[in-house]
Structures are given as C-alpha cells and as structure tokens.
Design an enzyme around this catalytic site. Structure first.
Site, PDB file in Angstrom:
ATOM      1  N   CYS A   2       0.836  -1.208   0.000  1.00 15.89           N
ATOM      2  CA  CYS A   2       0.000   0.000   0.000  1.00 15.89           C
ATOM      3  C   CYS A   2       0.871   1.258   0.000  1.00 15.89           C
ATOM      4  CB  CYS A   2      -0.877  -0.001   1.248  1.00 15.89           C
ATOM      5  SG  CYS A   2      -1.788  -1.523   1.463  1.00 15.89           S
ATOM      6  N   ARG A  27       3.509   1.667  -7.150  1.00 10.35           N
ATOM      7  CA  ARG A  27       3.625   0.591  -6.144  1.00 10.35           C
ATOM      8  C   ARG A  27       2.601  -0.502  -6.380  1.00 10.35           C
ATOM      9  NH1 ARG A  27       6.059   2.983  -1.286  1.00 10.35           N
ATOM     10  NH2 ARG A  27       4.849   1.664   0.092  1.00 10.35           N
ATOM     11  N   TRP A  76      -3.306  -2.263  -1.572  1.00 13.12           N
ATOM     12  CA  TRP A  76      -2.975  -3.514  -2.278  1.00 13.12           C
ATOM     13  C   TRP A  76      -3.505  -4.592  -1.342  1.00 13.12           C
ATOM     14  CZ3 TRP A  76       1.144  -7.386  -1.618  1.00 13.12           C
ATOM     15  CH2 TRP A  76       1.344  -8.160  -2.759  1.00 13.12           C
ATOM     16  N   ASN A 102      -0.440   0.364   6.170  1.00  9.56           N
ATOM     17  CA  ASN A 102       0.291  -0.505   5.246  1.00  9.56           C
ATOM     18  C   ASN A 102       0.919  -1.595   6.103  1.00  9.56           C
ATOM     19  OD1 ASN A 102       1.696  -1.661   3.144  1.00  9.56           O
ATOM     20  ND2 ASN A 102       3.370  -0.181   3.208  1.00  9.56           N
ATOM     21  N   GLY A 103       0.578  -2.859   5.814  1.00  9.61           N
ATOM     22  CA  GLY A 103       1.141  -3.966   6.604  1.00  9.61           C
ATOM     23  C   GLY A 103       0.058  -4.986   6.906  1.00  9.61           C
ATOM     24  N   GLU A 484      16.267 -14.498 -14.902  1.00 12.85           N
ATOM     25  CA  GLU A 484      15.787 -13.110 -14.906  1.00 12.85           C
ATOM     26  C   GLU A 484      14.984 -12.833 -16.172  1.00 12.85           C
ATOM     27  OE1 GLU A 484      15.342 -11.119 -12.774  1.00 12.85           O
ATOM     28  OE2 GLU A 484      15.011  -9.212 -13.773  1.00 12.85           O
ATOM     29  N   HIS A 507      16.121 -34.557 -18.714  1.00 14.70           N
ATOM     30  CA  HIS A 507      15.683 -35.347 -17.537  1.00 14.70           C
ATOM     31  C   HIS A 507      14.211 -35.128 -17.229  1.00 14.70           C
ATOM     32  CE1 HIS A 507      19.786 -36.580 -16.820  1.00 14.70           C
ATOM     33  NE2 HIS A 507      20.166 -35.327 -16.969  1.00 14.70           N
TER      34      HIS A 507
HETATM   35  C1  AGP Z   1      11.311  -7.923 -10.106  1.00 20.58           C
HETATM   36  O1  AGP Z   1      11.026  -7.401 -11.393  1.00 20.58           O
HETATM   37  C2  AGP Z   1      10.071  -8.006  -9.260  1.00 20.58           C
HETATM   38  N1  AGP Z   1       9.463  -6.740  -9.148  1.00 20.58           N
HETATM   39  C3  AGP Z   1      10.295  -8.699  -7.942  1.00 20.58           C
HETATM   40  O2  AGP Z   1      10.673 -10.030  -8.191  1.00 20.58           O
HETATM   41  C4  AGP Z   1      11.369  -8.064  -7.034  1.00 20.58           C
HETATM   42  O3  AGP Z   1      12.657  -8.299  -7.577  1.00 20.58           O
HETATM   43  C5  AGP Z   1      11.299  -8.725  -5.653  1.00 20.58           C
HETATM   44  O4  AGP Z   1      10.036  -8.466  -5.094  1.00 20.58           O
HETATM   45  C6  AGP Z   1      12.394  -8.243  -4.687  1.00 20.58           C
HETATM   46  O5  AGP Z   1      12.260  -6.858  -4.487  1.00 20.58           O
HETATM   47  P1  AGP Z   1      13.477  -6.075  -3.765  1.00 20.58           P
HETATM   48  O6  AGP Z   1      14.669  -6.188  -4.672  1.00 20.58           O
HETATM   49  O7  AGP Z   1      12.981  -4.670  -3.600  1.00 20.58           O
HETATM   50  O8  AGP Z   1      13.728  -6.757  -2.451  1.00 20.58           O
END
Ligand code: AGP
Length: 612
Positions: A2, A27, A76, A102-103, A484, A507
């Site tokens: 959030c 966000r 969120w 938020n939390g 990635e 495999h």
């Molecule tokens: C990456 O594109 C994603 N948004 C997500 O996997 C992100 O890398 C992950 O949530 C970790 O976030 P951070 O690097 O802020 O800890």
C-alpha cells in the site's frame, strides 16, 4: 504494497494527498481513498475501488473536501477483497478517528472478536479497520490520543505503517511504524508523512526516516517523534538528492523502457566511484582483511530479481573466492535452519530495501551471529539501516514494478564486492583482477551499444508475442541470467515461462517441447558454448522454434542452428551476464507492449512486497 500519504499545514490537504497518491501509483494498488478534517464537517472520507482517477472524479480533484489536515491511501489488498468498503481510510464507529495502514495485523481476529463482544460494529473485512476501532476504544478510555496510540501498538502484533487523524485534534497528524516504511517530510507550508519519498519530493527534500516502534506527532509547524514508551527521540535529517524528473517518464511511453535505457548511466554511477587507479575501493564497509580471511561461508539472500542477481554472483564468487556461496530465497532461508555463525557473511540484496521476507531473513541471520552486508537501491530504507554494512546501487529511483536498472546495478556491485573479497583472500590472479575491472569500466559503453539496436528485438517480439509458453535455457551463468529473462517476461506479459538449466532438459522437461514451442537459448557463456549449442539441436529436433542470445563472436555459428539470433558485445565471463540480460529485458517489454499489458503496473504485483 500500500501507499500512505498525510499532510498537516496551511494549504488545502486534498489536492496534496491526491498528488502524493498519484506519485505512488507505481507501487501497485486496487483501491484508493482520502480523509480530510474540516471545522464544519468533522472528518470527510472519500474512497473507491479502482484507479486513482475514480477517486479524483468522486472528489472533483479534491474540491469536495475542505480542510488542511488529511491522510490518503492506495490499497494492495491483503485482507478483504478490493471494494469501496475495504478501501482505506478506515473510520472508527463514532466517526471521529480516521486511519490508513500498510502492513498486516496478525492478531486482528482475536481483537475484533473482543471488540464485537464490547458492542463495536464493523463495516469491512479488513485487519486495518480493527485498529481504527481499537484506537477509539482506548481513546475513549484514556482521553489522550498519543497515549491511546501507545496502548494500541502494545496490543497489536504484525507489521504496520499508520497515518491517523482525529476530529478532536485540528492540527495533529499521527504516524507509527513497525516493519513497513514511513518517512516524515518538513515542508514550508506544512509537514508530511508518506510511505516513500516519491510522494513528497515535490514539496520537500528534508526528510526523516521513522524506525520501528516509533510514533510521530506532526503539526503544521513541528514534528515530534517518540519511542514506544512515548519518550521523545531526536532523529537525523536526510536531504533527498535526486530530482523530481527522475521519478517521471521523461517522454518515454513507460517507466520500464526509460529505466532500461538508463542502465548505462546507472551502471556508470554505481561502478566508477568504486574503481580508483585500477583498484576496487568499497565505501565505508567494515569488512576487514582479518574478518574476510576467517570467512567460512557466504550466504546471499534475496527475492525475485534480486535473488537472480544472487544466482549469477554465486557462480562468479565461488570461482573468484574459492569459498562456499549459498544463494537462498529469503522466504525459505529463515525456516531452513541455516548454518550461520560469526564466520558467515550474509549478503542481502534488495532494490527497495523494504521487502519483508528479506528483512526477516536478515534479522534471523543477525540473530544467528552472521555479519550482514546489504546491497540496496533506496537510501535510508529499512534493510539499509538495519544491516551491519550497506552498499548502495546508484540506479536512482526505479518506478516500474519490473526491475531493470536496479537489477543491473546490483549485478555490477556484486561483481565489485566479489573482486574485493577475492583480492583480500589472494584467490584472484592480478591479470584476471585487472581484466574484470577493465570490463566493468567499459560496460556502460557496451550497454549503449546493445541499446542502440532494439529494432531486432522489437521484430522478434512481434513474431513471438502470441506464444502461451516460453522456455529460457542456458548453462551456468547463462542459466542464472535466463531466470531473470523468464521472470521479466512472466511479470509484465503474463505469458507462462520457465528458466531451465539446458543440461537438465533431457531429464523430464523436454517432454514439453513440441512443434512450435518457443525456446530462448542463452549462449553467452563461452566456456560451455558447444554444450549449449548441442542443447539447441536437441530442442530443434523436437520441433522447437529457437531464439538464441549469444555474443558477436559466435553469431555466425549460432545462426547455423537457431531460427533467430541476438548478439551482444563480448566481455569477461564475470561481466557478460550484464550484457546478455538486456535483450531479455527488451524482449519482455516489447512482447508485453504487443499484448497491450499494463507494463509499469502489472496485475497482482507491487514494487516492493512488505508483507510475508
Ligand atoms: C522484479 O522485477 C520483481 N518486481 C520482484 O521479483 C522483485 O525483484 C522482488 O520483489 C524483490 O524486491 P526487492 O529487490 O525490492 O527486495
């Protein structure tokens, strides 16, 4: 995750709140709302499911709510589906207290049941509303809002960043945090609270980062911070040094494309201050030679793309340092009885510096006696402030949910740390050391070269965007890089994808390869290129369509086998993944563009996940 914003001052609050929420849209969220206090109306609350434009229409861009004290929220959803009722701010039963959160409050059900027995009625399914009602209960008991907040914080369990206003306090905005970030901003015409600097940088660069357990009382002219026993604490001020435009699109159609294009500069800013006369110099990191020489194990802990940086670094560091390097998903680490002691270095990687899984894993590593080194992009973030040492990636603010420039700067910073440690341990030959340093210094220019040829990748994306499953295969560093590429594609185009060690395909998974299956074959790791080529032949024999990523040196060779080839400049193996990943980022971007996806704000995702 959030977004929270609050203002108390000498200007109308509603337009400021809406503007702040808009700057935090990246966000990710599903509903939004604001509450403003006015002399005449008391607390006015407007909230709605959907994008911020719904709230803007509902409030006529804030004109419907008058008053100079208010709070705002983008939600969120964690508890309770996205709808108008579950949106924040939440109001206490007597309508005198408004709260945004938020939390996650872990013991909200038992508190809710207790309050219902006391006759309190609830309107939403959220854990956050329980806090608003509990606050009214304690405020009614003690008659003092600050004391009431203290009692509530002692009662609840979980993570929180709160913004609170009360109709009885015309000039007071209250904030409290534990595990979820909150910053306090000192403005000319009033003061601010926000989940992150992006929301307030237009109004102030003078900020304070709240720490866990703290409570703040903001008025139009003052900010007072207290610890969990309501004892005043002095806080260090920070000046935010990046400009507002950095958090804007700058003419690009999406933040993601802008940030892909910013990678050469971001890498330059991260690397060049740390190479002096051909030597790696790390900031004020206290990894002494004596400590490093006693190192028996290294953990790299992270989530998502940051975890993929760890996977690349594992291959590089084990070769350079000749020490065991374990890469762990943060959410798994703390429940896996990790082998950590005073001779264990625990590197935590996090772009946001707020990922709760990573924060919790770091705390566990510290509890076990390990030394923690954080690699973080957001200055002053929680992980940065709690780790024993911190090294910042200088990528600047990254707005797109799908990380690119932060990932790339993490990669090169981990290369620098690996070189530094290997040099202290004496496990890297001087010639190798210099070759890697030179390639890191040359990387920005080579990245520019890759970014100057996006048209091939656009073409391949237009050819392949309709596939419903895409495999990324590679060996060793190519495999780690493929992870990635696969995540980037999944995140923003919603196409199912998997990254696979190409030697492992036979495999089991090769049974999924059929006529027309798209396989992105990664062949930039020179030492295993022949093996990778034979894996391309394997999947081709089963009908796969192969898009290969290799280096210029092997373009012709790969063109004899693959259906399409993207080539990047050669570099040292340690640095090569930093080049090979860029076509994968662009491929994901252009595929998602073809599919009409919401590229900067993909469904179900948030820029930083501050819940477990
Ligand atoms: C990456 O594109 C994603 N948004 C997500 O996997 C992100 O890398 C992950 O949530 C970790 O976030 P951070 O690097 O802020 O800890």
């Amino acid at each position: 995750m959030c977004g929270i914003v609050g203002f108390v001052g000498r200007e109308e609050a509603a337009p400021i709140l809406l503007d702040g929420l808009e700057r935090m849209e990246y966000r990710g969220y599903d509903s939004a709302g604001i509450a403003v206090r006015s002399e005449k109306e008391g607390l006015q609350v407007k909230k709605a499911k959907g994008r911020l434009r719904v709230l803007r229409e509902l409030t006529r861009d804030g004109a419907e709510l008058s008053g100079t004290l208010g709070i705002g929220h983008t939600r969120w959803a964690t508890h309770g589906e996205p709808n108008d009722v579950n949106a924040h701010p939440h109001i206490s039963e007597n309508g005198r207290i408004a709260l945004v959160h938020n939390g996650i409050i872990e013991n909200y059900m038992e508190i809710k049941e207790h309050l219902i027995k006391q006759g309190v009625t609830f309107t939403s399914d959220t854990d956050s509303e329980v806090v608003a009602q509990l606050l009214e209960f304690h405020y009614h008991e003690c008659g003092n809002m600050l004391e009431a907040v203290g009692r509530v914080l002692r009662r609840i369990e979980g993570s929180y960043a709160f913004g609170i206003i009360c109709a009885d306090y015309p000039n007071a905005l209250i904030a409290a945090r534990k595990d979820s970030p909150l910053i306090l901003g000192y403005g000319e015409n009033g003061n601010f609270l926000a989940s992150d600097v992006t929301a307030v940088i237009k109004y102030t660069r003078d900020v304070v980062y709240m720490d866990d357990g703290e409570i703040a009382v903001l008025t139009e002219d003052s900010i007072d911070v207290f610890d969990d026993e309501l004892i005043p604490v002095d806080k260090e001020h920070h000046t935010v040094d990046w400009d507002v435009s950095a958090a804007e699109k700058g003419g690009y159609p999406h933040f993601m494309l802008k940030e892909i294009m910013e990678q050469p500069e971001a890498v330059r800013k991260t690397v060049s201050p740390r190479i002096k006369d051909g030597r790696v110099v790390l900031d004020d990191v206290a990894l002494t030679a004596d400590y490093v020489k006693e190192l028996s194990r290294i953990y790299i802990i992270a989530c998502g793309s940051s975890y993929h940086v760890g996977m690349v670094s594992k291959y590089n560091w084990e070769r350079l340092l000749r020490r065991p390097v374990e890469v762990c998903l943060a959410s798994e680490f703390r429940y896996s009885a990790p082998l950590v002691d005073e001779h264990t270095l625990v590197v935590v990687i996090s772009q946001s510096g707020e990922t709760l899984d990573t924060m919790a894993a770091m705390r566990e590593a510290k509890r076990l006696g390990g030394r923690t080194l954080a690699v973080v992009n957001v200055v002053g973030s929680s992980i940065a402030r709690e780790s024993d040492d911190v090294l910042y990636t200088w990528a600047g603010p990254e707005i797109a949910v799908a990380t690119t420039k932060a990932y790339s700067t993490q990669l090169v910073l981990m290369d620098l740390v690996g070189l530094y440690l290997a040099d202290v341990l004496g496990t890297v030959e001087p010639a190798e050391y210099s070759a890697i340093v030179d390639e890191l210094a040359a990387l920005p220019e080579k990245l520019e070269n890759v970014l100057a040829h996006v048209e091939d990748i656009q073409y391949f994306a237009s050819r392949y965007f309709n596939h419903d499953s895409i495999f990324f295969i590679g060996r060793n560093l190519d495999y780690a890089m493929g992870m990635e590429g696969s995540l980037k594609l999944k995140e923003i185009s919603y196409i199912h994808s998997e990254a696979y060690a190409s030697g492992e395909l036979k495999h089991g998974t090769i049974s999924l390869i059929e006529q027309g299956t798209l396989v992105v074959a990664l062949g930039t790791y020179r030492a295993l290129l022949d093996k990778s080529m034979s894996n391309v032949v394997e999947v081709k024999a089963r009908g796969a369509e192969v898009l290969a990523v290799t280096t210029e040196e092997f373009r012709e060779k790969m063109e004899k086998t693959a259906d399409a080839v993207i080539a990047v400049p050669e570099s040292h193996p340690v640095v090569q993944p930093s080049l090979g990943v860029v076509p994968l980022q662009l491929f994901a971007y252009y595929v998602a563009l073809q599919r009409g996806c919401d590229i900067d704000k993909p469904r179900n995702l948030a820029k930083s996940v501050t819940v477990e």
